[in-house]
Scaffold this active site. Structure first.
Site, PDB file in Angstrom:
ATOM      1  N   CYS A   1       6.714  64.681  57.524  1.00  0.00           N
ATOM      2  CA  CYS A   1       5.719  65.753  57.619  1.00  0.00           C
ATOM      3  C   CYS A   1       4.583  65.511  56.621  1.00  0.00           C
ATOM      4  CB  CYS A   1       6.420  67.088  57.347  1.00  0.00           C
ATOM      5  SG  CYS A   1       5.325  68.502  57.386  1.00  0.00           S
TER       6      CYS A   1
ATOM      7  N   CYS B   1       3.085  68.676  55.026  1.00  0.00           N
ATOM      8  CA  CYS B   1       3.978  69.261  54.018  1.00  0.00           C
ATOM      9  C   CYS B   1       3.996  68.426  52.731  1.00  0.00           C
ATOM     10  CB  CYS B   1       5.407  69.311  54.536  1.00  0.00           C
ATOM     11  SG  CYS B   1       5.578  69.794  56.234  1.00  0.00           S
ATOM     12  N   ASP B   2       4.124  67.132  52.862  1.00  0.00           N
ATOM     13  CA  ASP B   2       4.426  66.302  51.691  1.00  0.00           C
ATOM     14  C   ASP B   2       3.283  65.387  51.245  1.00  0.00           C
ATOM     15  OD1 ASP B   2       6.942  67.386  51.714  1.00  0.00           O
ATOM     16  OD2 ASP B   2       7.816  65.792  52.931  1.00  0.00           O
TER      17      ASP B   2
HETATM   18  C1  LIG Z   1      11.378  66.848  54.926  1.00  0.00           C
HETATM   19  C2  LIG Z   1      10.652  68.036  55.517  1.00  0.00           C
HETATM   20  C3  LIG Z   1       9.652  68.648  54.794  1.00  0.00           C
HETATM   21  C4  LIG Z   1       9.007  69.756  55.312  1.00  0.00           C
HETATM   22  N1  LIG Z   1       8.069  70.366  54.546  1.00  0.00           N
HETATM   23  C5  LIG Z   1       7.482  71.510  54.990  1.00  0.00           C
HETATM   24  C6  LIG Z   1       6.544  72.202  54.178  1.00  0.00           C
HETATM   25  O1  LIG Z   1       6.221  71.775  53.065  1.00  0.00           O
HETATM   26  N2  LIG Z   1       6.010  73.345  54.654  1.00  0.00           N
HETATM   27  C7  LIG Z   1       6.338  73.851  55.905  1.00  0.00           C
HETATM   28  O2  LIG Z   1       5.862  74.923  56.253  1.00  0.00           O
HETATM   29  N3  LIG Z   1       7.209  73.202  56.713  1.00  0.00           N
HETATM   30  C8  LIG Z   1       7.779  72.045  56.290  1.00  0.00           C
HETATM   31  N4  LIG Z   1       8.652  71.369  57.109  1.00  0.00           N
HETATM   32  C9  LIG Z   1       8.874  71.878  58.478  1.00  0.00           C
HETATM   33  C10 LIG Z   1       9.854  73.090  58.464  1.00  0.00           C
HETATM   34  O3  LIG Z   1      11.034  72.733  57.798  1.00  0.00           O
HETATM   35  C11 LIG Z   1      10.174  73.531  59.881  1.00  0.00           C
HETATM   36  O4  LIG Z   1       8.980  73.816  60.577  1.00  0.00           O
HETATM   37  C12 LIG Z   1      11.048  74.783  59.879  1.00  0.00           C
HETATM   38  O5  LIG Z   1      12.225  74.596  59.136  1.00  0.00           O
HETATM   39  C13 LIG Z   1      11.434  75.168  61.302  1.00  0.00           C
HETATM   40  O6  LIG Z   1      12.240  76.307  61.226  1.00  0.00           O
HETATM   41  P1  LIG Z   1      13.161  76.719  62.466  1.00  0.00           P
HETATM   42  O7  LIG Z   1      13.905  77.927  62.023  1.00  0.00           O
HETATM   43  O8  LIG Z   1      12.342  76.786  63.684  1.00  0.00           O
HETATM   44  O9  LIG Z   1      14.148  75.474  62.672  1.00  0.00           O
HETATM   45  P2  LIG Z   1      15.076  74.681  61.658  1.00  0.00           P
HETATM   46  O10 LIG Z   1      14.632  74.814  60.269  1.00  0.00           O
HETATM   47  O11 LIG Z   1      15.192  73.319  62.244  1.00  0.00           O
HETATM   48  O12 LIG Z   1      16.470  75.436  61.769  1.00  0.00           O
HETATM   49  C14 LIG Z   1      17.252  75.319  62.919  1.00  0.00           C
HETATM   50  C15 LIG Z   1      18.688  75.622  62.542  1.00  0.00           C
HETATM   51  O13 LIG Z   1      19.472  75.681  63.729  1.00  0.00           O
HETATM   52  C16 LIG Z   1      20.726  75.084  63.474  1.00  0.00           C
HETATM   53  N5  LIG Z   1      21.299  74.669  64.746  1.00  0.00           N
HETATM   54  C17 LIG Z   1      20.809  73.729  65.601  1.00  0.00           C
HETATM   55  N6  LIG Z   1      21.607  73.623  66.673  1.00  0.00           N
HETATM   56  C18 LIG Z   1      22.618  74.526  66.499  1.00  0.00           C
HETATM   57  C19 LIG Z   1      23.771  74.879  67.267  1.00  0.00           C
HETATM   58  N7  LIG Z   1      24.046  74.298  68.451  1.00  0.00           N
HETATM   59  N8  LIG Z   1      24.604  75.828  66.792  1.00  0.00           N
HETATM   60  C20 LIG Z   1      24.360  76.442  65.598  1.00  0.00           C
HETATM   61  N9  LIG Z   1      23.294  76.127  64.819  1.00  0.00           N
HETATM   62  C21 LIG Z   1      22.420  75.191  65.274  1.00  0.00           C
HETATM   63  C22 LIG Z   1      20.394  73.926  62.544  1.00  0.00           C
HETATM   64  O14 LIG Z   1      21.536  73.506  61.806  1.00  0.00           O
HETATM   65  C23 LIG Z   1      19.316  74.536  61.662  1.00  0.00           C
HETATM   66  O15 LIG Z   1      19.845  75.118  60.492  1.00  0.00           O
HETATM   67  C24 LIG Z   1       9.329  70.251  56.612  1.00  0.00           C
HETATM   68  C25 LIG Z   1      10.327  69.629  57.371  1.00  0.00           C
HETATM   69  C26 LIG Z   1      10.989  68.529  56.828  1.00  0.00           C
HETATM   70  C27 LIG Z   1      12.094  67.874  57.642  1.00  0.00           C
END
Ligand SMILES: Cc1cc2nc3c(=O)[nH]c(=O)nc-3n(C[C@H](O)[C@H](O)[C@H](O)COP(=O)(O)OP(=O)(O)OC[C@H]3O[C@@H](n4cnc5c(N)ncnc54)[C@H](O)[C@@H]3O)c2cc1C
Length: 308
Positions: free
Chosen positions: A136, A139-140
């Site tokens: 990302c 983000c980083d």
């Molecule tokens: C290294 C890194 C750095 C980042 N830095 C930033 C930043 O600085 N700022 C920013 O705004 N965003 C950042 N992001 C992006 C941000 O993390 C995501 O946009 C955000 O976390 C998405 O949230 P979400 O709830 O949609 O999904 P996710 O955070 O992906 O959460 C989904 C959850 O669902 C769970 N899950 C999946 N399938 C199943 C299943 N079948 N049963 C039960 N549970 C399940 C997973 O385990 C996970 O915990 C970064 C991402 C990464 C990887």
């Protein structure tokens, strides 16, 4: 039976749970790992509004589950393996959510399963996430101000992110395994004209090294092995959207992202999708959290319509 089951406890799922619980819905969140989502892999987050101090992703997410539970939502640790529908009565349908051990029922489902960046597959890739390997640039990228970085990939996002990083980093190596790009010609032109981007065609990353942070990428250009001094590697070889659970229930787009309307409703009544798993998401913590609020407040109306 629950009013709503939320699958995934990342920023989207936890925010949806908070709003749903606070609106009086009987709410269950099912998370297969530790709550917090993919941001917990990030060593630093500095763009979540209102949190002025730079924190690790883990620190940012630490109190979210507690805050969500305070309003009544229950969080359990299980992996959802299937979602199906059943008729409650008179053409009113609910959902059956199965995990390997249990079965849960609800009036509505919010899918918050996020996305997983595809791995490039080099040695050390997993180990250095948050220590030099990133997926990302928004983000980083800022953490590599005036440093040398590499971008891996050849599509639009890789080239766009290389351009973005070239305005922050001192030098950007664009590493592409083929001799031409898949990206839009206009973007390719911009990349070629950018002074501090050096394109390495027919090149793959074999390994990354450095203690404690990454400082070297071992690269392979047409069989010739070389060490490249870089402080970070940004991998953009695509995203795996975690939408398999609903692929036979509602419409997905060509990237397997779930199609939703402005209320986060999918094409199946009672099924909502939020955050990184949905179409057109900007894939940021703040956006997923916002989607969670939108979906939960709409589920309140939907659940009421089924109960009336
Ligand atoms: C290294 C890194 C750095 C980042 N830095 C930033 C930043 O600085 N700022 C920013 O705004 N965003 C950042 N992001 C992006 C941000 O993390 C995501 O946009 C955000 O976390 C998405 O949230 P979400 O709830 O949609 O999904 P996710 O955070 O992906 O959460 C989904 C959850 O669902 C769970 N899950 C999946 N399938 C199943 C299943 N079948 N049963 C039960 N549970 C399940 C997973 O385990 C996970 O915990 C970064 C991402 C990464 C990887």
């Amino acid at each position: 039976m629950y009013d709503v089951i939320i699958i995934g406890a990342g920023p989207g799922g936890l925010s949806a749970g908070l709003y749903a619980g606070r609106m009086g819905l009987d709410t269950l969140i099912i998370e297969k790992l530790t709550p917090g989502g993919q941001i917990t892999q990030s060593s630093e987050i500095e763009n979540y509004p209102g949190v002025c101090e730079v924190k690790s992703g883990l620190e940012l997410m630490q109190c979210w589950p507690e805050q969500t539970k305070r309003f009544g939502a229950k969080i359990i640790s299980e992996e959802v393996v299937s979602i199906s529908r059943y008729e409650i009565q008179d053409d009113k349908y609910g959902f059956i959510i199965k995990t390997p051990k249990n079965e849960y029922r609800s009036l509505a489902v919010i899918l918050a399963t996020g996305a997983t960046p595809k791995r490039a597959g080099f040695k050390g890739e997993e180990e250095y996430i948050g220590k030099g390997v990133s997926y990302c640039a928004v983000c980083d990228g800022y953490f590599y101000k005036n440093m040398d970085v590499a971008v891996v990939g050849g599509g639009d996002s890789a080239l766009e992110e290389a351009l973005y990083l070239s305005n922050i980093a001192k030098k950007v190596y664009l590493i592409h395994r083929r001799d031409e790009f898949r990206a839009a010609p206009a973007t390719v032109e911009k990349v070629k004209n950018k002074e501090n981007i050096e394109i390495l065609y027919n090149t793959t990353v074999e390994e990354v090294k450095g203690v404690p942070f990454l400082n070297t990428a071992v690269i392979n250009t047409d069989g010739e092995i070389k060490e490249l001094k870089v402080d970070g590697i940004f991998v953009f070889v695509g995203m795996n959207v975690n939408s398999a659970l609903v692929k036979d229930l509602c419409e997905l787009n060509e990237y397997n992202e779930v199609k939703v309307d402005l209320n986060m409703k999918t094409t199946l009544e009672g099924l909502y999708a939020i955050g990184d798993v949905r179409e057109n998401s900007v894939k940021q913590v703040v956006a997923s959290a916002g989607d969670g609020a939108v979906a939960a407040l709409n589920v309140v109306k939907y659940a009421k319509s089924l109960k009336d």
